[in-house]
Design a protein around this motif. Structure first.
Motif, PDB file in Angstrom:
ATOM      1  N   ALA A 627       0.973  -1.238  -0.097  1.00 36.15           N
ATOM      2  CA  ALA A 627       0.029  -0.134   0.008  1.00 36.15           C
ATOM      3  C   ALA A 627       0.850   1.353  -0.071  1.00 36.15           C
ATOM      4  N   GLU A 628       1.924   1.427   0.787  1.00 40.82           N
ATOM      5  CA  GLU A 628       2.785   2.228   0.629  1.00 40.82           C
ATOM      6  C   GLU A 628       3.561   2.514  -0.510  1.00 40.82           C
ATOM      7  N   GLU A 629       4.101   1.590  -1.122  1.00 39.72           N
ATOM      8  CA  GLU A 629       4.624   1.612  -2.505  1.00 39.72           C
ATOM      9  C   GLU A 629       3.858   1.989  -3.520  1.00 39.72           C
ATOM     10  N   ARG A 630       2.454   1.617  -3.497  1.00 38.40           N
ATOM     11  CA  ARG A 630       1.395   1.851  -4.583  1.00 38.40           C
ATOM     12  C   ARG A 630       0.936   3.379  -4.686  1.00 38.40           C
ATOM     13  N   ASP A 631       1.051   3.839  -3.152  1.00 33.64           N
ATOM     14  CA  ASP A 631       0.690   5.410  -2.954  1.00 33.64           C
ATOM     15  C   ASP A 631       1.877   6.467  -3.538  1.00 33.64           C
ATOM     16  N   GLN A 632       3.068   5.827  -3.490  1.00 33.91           N
ATOM     17  CA  GLN A 632       4.132   6.564  -3.868  1.00 33.91           C
ATOM     18  C   GLN A 632       4.198   6.834  -5.399  1.00 33.91           C
ATOM     19  N   ILE A 633       3.582   5.904  -6.086  1.00 28.25           N
ATOM     20  CA  ILE A 633       3.660   5.953  -7.464  1.00 28.25           C
ATOM     21  C   ILE A 633       2.238   6.327  -7.898  1.00 28.25           C
ATOM     22  N   GLY A 634       1.165   6.640  -7.257  1.00 25.14           N
ATOM     23  CA  GLY A 634       0.027   6.967  -7.563  1.00 25.14           C
ATOM     24  C   GLY A 634      -0.845   5.797  -8.448  1.00 25.14           C
ATOM     25  N   LEU A 635      -0.557   4.492  -8.109  1.00 29.60           N
ATOM     26  CA  LEU A 635      -1.174   3.385  -8.610  1.00 29.60           C
ATOM     27  C   LEU A 635      -2.464   3.016  -8.090  1.00 29.60           C
ATOM     28  N   ARG A 636      -3.256   2.928  -8.817  1.00 30.27           N
ATOM     29  CA  ARG A 636      -4.884   2.357  -8.419  1.00 30.27           C
ATOM     30  C   ARG A 636      -4.826   0.904  -8.596  1.00 30.27           C
ATOM     31  N   MET A 637      -5.265   0.397  -7.417  1.00 27.57           N
ATOM     32  CA  MET A 637      -5.266  -1.172  -7.415  1.00 27.57           C
ATOM     33  C   MET A 637      -6.741  -1.481  -6.399  1.00 27.57           C
ATOM     34  N   PRO A 638      -7.336  -2.578  -6.708  1.00 30.08           N
ATOM     35  CA  PRO A 638      -8.421  -2.743  -6.001  1.00 30.08           C
ATOM     36  C   PRO A 638      -8.159  -3.128  -4.449  1.00 30.08           C
ATOM     37  N   HIS A 639      -9.103  -3.013  -3.493  1.00 29.67           N
ATOM     38  CA  HIS A 639      -8.655  -3.327  -2.171  1.00 29.67           C
ATOM     39  C   HIS A 639      -8.185  -4.699  -1.892  1.00 29.67           C
ATOM     40  N   ALA A 640      -7.592  -4.611  -0.926  1.00 30.88           N
ATOM     41  CA  ALA A 640      -6.712  -5.999  -0.724  1.00 30.88           C
ATOM     42  C   ALA A 640      -7.796  -6.946   0.330  1.00 30.88           C
TER      43      ALA A 640
END
Length: 647
Positions: A627-640
């Protein structure tokens, strides 16, 4: 009186610091252009290439239908570019689908070129580019189909021929299907041993067992990650080899059913080996002997013989031994296994790929490149820049190949295409000066067709061979020597693609990589959610649930491998483009660790029926990191999925 201290005058040896001179590293966008694939010569593909375009052209010249022979030979050439290593049944889809789509493109381009003005034709071709670029995001076969659609449309609009549109389309389809027929009928080295129907399938399934053995040998070492990736590639290759019209989803013969069962038996072995690699504790050396004996049995179509004694000191080792016993039973009895552990993509999946970030970005770029190159080509043609040449298809067709990201990074593609075109044009100019016509040129077409399977290992070599082949074809068709103009058009197409490739587009850049990462994230979460549902006891010990788990695991690892490939290509772009995908490799690495951990949890569940607090803590830690790495690059992904807290 104190004694005088003794002074040690022996020389003092100090460690000498070694100075290691490193070679200067080339920038990635240059290094990629110099990199070529290696491997044995594909003699069967070379023979098919020699028997494809050249003989078709010869027959057409003999019967007095040279122009249709040129069209058929072009189709055979484009099919030859797609004639990659794999099984016969896989080649039917890989070669046939793009051929059918290309015939449609040729028909549309011919009709449009005859009836529309320059502006309307340019708009239509740009619209085709938008459509073809979008569907190319679906997968490799769709990408090849999109390419042939545009290339054939450019040829139909920019190569005036006396035949009607439907005659050209039939000739194009016949030329491509001739190569498909050669692929199905001609024997290959792998099919000469055993059943003729199997060409690459046995070796692909055996490669899975070899990859499992190599992963077991690498457990506890720094090679384990690379060996796990190699196992994923082997499973992907086996799935593709076993899919197709001749080896259907429901096997129709005892030999095919047995091969299905042998492939399915490798899945629990791969699962157990992955869990052992995740644990990182070395395993007994004899653990890899069993998979290697199974690999030999697949290749030789024999029984397995005695397998090594079991070692059941850990859950993953117990799972490995159980999988070996199951595999031995499948090899001996060959019970029917109808599941290749693949799922058909739904309409929603296809729409998401076409209209997602990757499909939109690529579609816009293809539309701009194809439309702009078609407009400029028509302007140059009407301004008589071509001189006596009536064909203006080369510029837009070249732009189609240059804009394809699966052929390498942008600058690498342009450099290789320019170098290959110059080399090919110069070689053809020399050949054209000494070869008799048309027999010498027909022989040159056959020779070039034979070289295509080897030339596909490097884009510049492929371009050089294709340039020689196409120039020979059009000269046989009556066009004058056009080497100089082809070089100029290629350089112009490269300039167009470079400009369009760096233009800002709506939305975030790096759409292709983000789309792959999103798909990998969805697949990983689906796999994790299913394993967590098993931990609740709802589906534990169910055969159908376990088969679904293996299917989800295959989808997750395949999506991760595709993401790795897209990230590697994006990293080799110019810095202005590469920076848009920075941080993506960290996300995919964390996703791989999450899927590996999920696999280890699944194996532990089979052994004990519940997850330990340590397993749950590992999953939660990876999800937080992701979640932290995804937020850093602004990547949208479904909820875990919700993972229970440890303790």
């Amino acid at each position: 009186m104190l004694p005088r201290p003794r002074i040690d005058r022996s020389p003092v040896y100090r460690p000498v610091r070694r100075v290691v001179l490193r070679r200067p590293q080339l920038p990635p966008w240059i290094a990629h252009a110099l990199r070529a694939q290696r491997g044995p010569v594909p003699w069967s593909a070379v023979a098919r290439g020699a028997l494809a375009a050249g003989p078709l052209l010869l027959v057409a010249v003999v019967v007095g239908r040279t122009s249709l022979g040129v069209v058929a030979a072009i189709a055979a050439m484009l099919a030859g570019i797609n004639d990659r290593p794999g099984s016969r049944r896989g080649s039917v889809r890989r070669l046939g689908v793009p051929a059918v789509v290309g015939a449609v493109g040729l028909f549309v381009g011919t009709v449009a070129g005859d009836r529309l003005g320059a502006v309307a034709l340019t708009v239509l071709l740009a619209g085709l580019g938008l459509f073809a670029g979008g569907i190319s995001a679906v997968g490799p076969v769709a990408s090849a189909a999109g390419t042939q659609l545009l290339v054939a449309a450019a040829i139909g609009a920019g190569m005036p021929l006396p035949e009607s549109a439907w005659e050209r389309a039939l000739a194009y389809l016949g030329g491509a299907l001739w190569l498909v027929l050669l692929r199905l009928v001609l024997p290959t080295p792998g099919s000469l041993v055993g059943d003729f129907r199997f060409d690459g399938e046995r070796d692909a399934v055996a490669g899975v067992y070899d990859a499992v053995a190599e992963l077991l040998d690498a457990v506890g070492s720094d090679r384990a990650t690379a060996r796990r990736a190699a196992l994923t590639a082997a499973l992907d290759h086996a799935q593709d080899a076993l899919t197709g019209p001749r080896l259907r989803r429901y096997a129709s013969s005892s030999a095919e059913r047995r091969l299905h069962a042998q492939y399915a038996a490798a899945l629990p072995l791969g699962e157990a080996a992955t869990a052992l690699a995740w644990a990182g504790e070395p395993v007994p050396a004899r653990a890899s002997e069993g998979p290697r004996r199974l690999a030999a049995a697949v290749r030789g179509n024999t029984h397995t013989g005695p397998l090594p004694a079991p070692s059941r000191s850990a859950p993953a080792l117990r799972a490995l031994d159980d999988a070996l016993l199951h595999a031995a039973e499948a090899f001996d009895r060959g019970r029917e296994n109808r599941d290749l552990h693949t799922r058909r993509r739904t309409a929603g999946d296809l729409v998401r790929s076409v209209f997602g970030a990757g499909g939109r970005e690529y579609g816009l770029r293809v539309a701009l490149c194809f439309g702009a190159s078609a407009a400029i080509a028509q302007g140059l043609y009407r301004a008589q820049w071509y001189g006596q040449h009536e064909h203006w298809y080369w510029l837009p067709a070249t732009a189609v190949f240059l804009v394809k990201p699966d052929l390498g990074p942008l600058v690498s593609r342009v450099l290789c295409r320019a170098a290959g075109t110059v080399l090919g044009a110069l070689l053809f100019a020399g050949f054209a000066a000494v070869l008799p016509r048309p027999e010498g040129l027909i022989a040159l077409v056959a020779l070039s067709g034979a070289l295509i399977p080897m030339a596909t290992r490097h884009f510049a070599a492929q371009t050089a061979v294709v340039t020689v082949l196409v120039l020979a074809l059009v000269m046989v068709g009556g066009e004058p020597q056009a080497s100089v103009s082809r070089i100029g058009e290629t350089l112009l197409a490269g300039a167009i693609v470079l400009v369009v490739g760096h233009l800002p587009m709506p939305g975030q850049r790096g759409g292709g990589v983000r789309a792959r990462l999103g798909a990998a994230g969805r697949a990983a979460y689906a796999y994790l959610g299913h394993v967590l549902s098993e931990s609740g006891g709802a589906a534990h010990h169910g055969a159908d649930a376990r088969a679904l788990r293996w299917t989800l695991r295959r989808e997750a690892y395949r999506a991760l491998a595709e993401s790795r490939t897209a990230i590697a290509l994006a990293a080799a772009e110019l810095p202005a483009l590469a920076r848009h995908t920075e941080g993506a490799d960290d996300v995919v690495a964390t996703l791989e660790r999450l899927v590996d951990t999920t696999t280890a949890c699944a194996v532990h569940l089979d052994d004990s029926g519940r997850l330990t607090p340590w397993h749950l803590a590992q999953l939660n830690e990876l999800l937080d990191e992701l979640a932290e790495e995804r937020d850093q690059i602004g990547l949208r992904m479904p909820h875990a999925p919700e993972v229970p807290l440890a303790g």
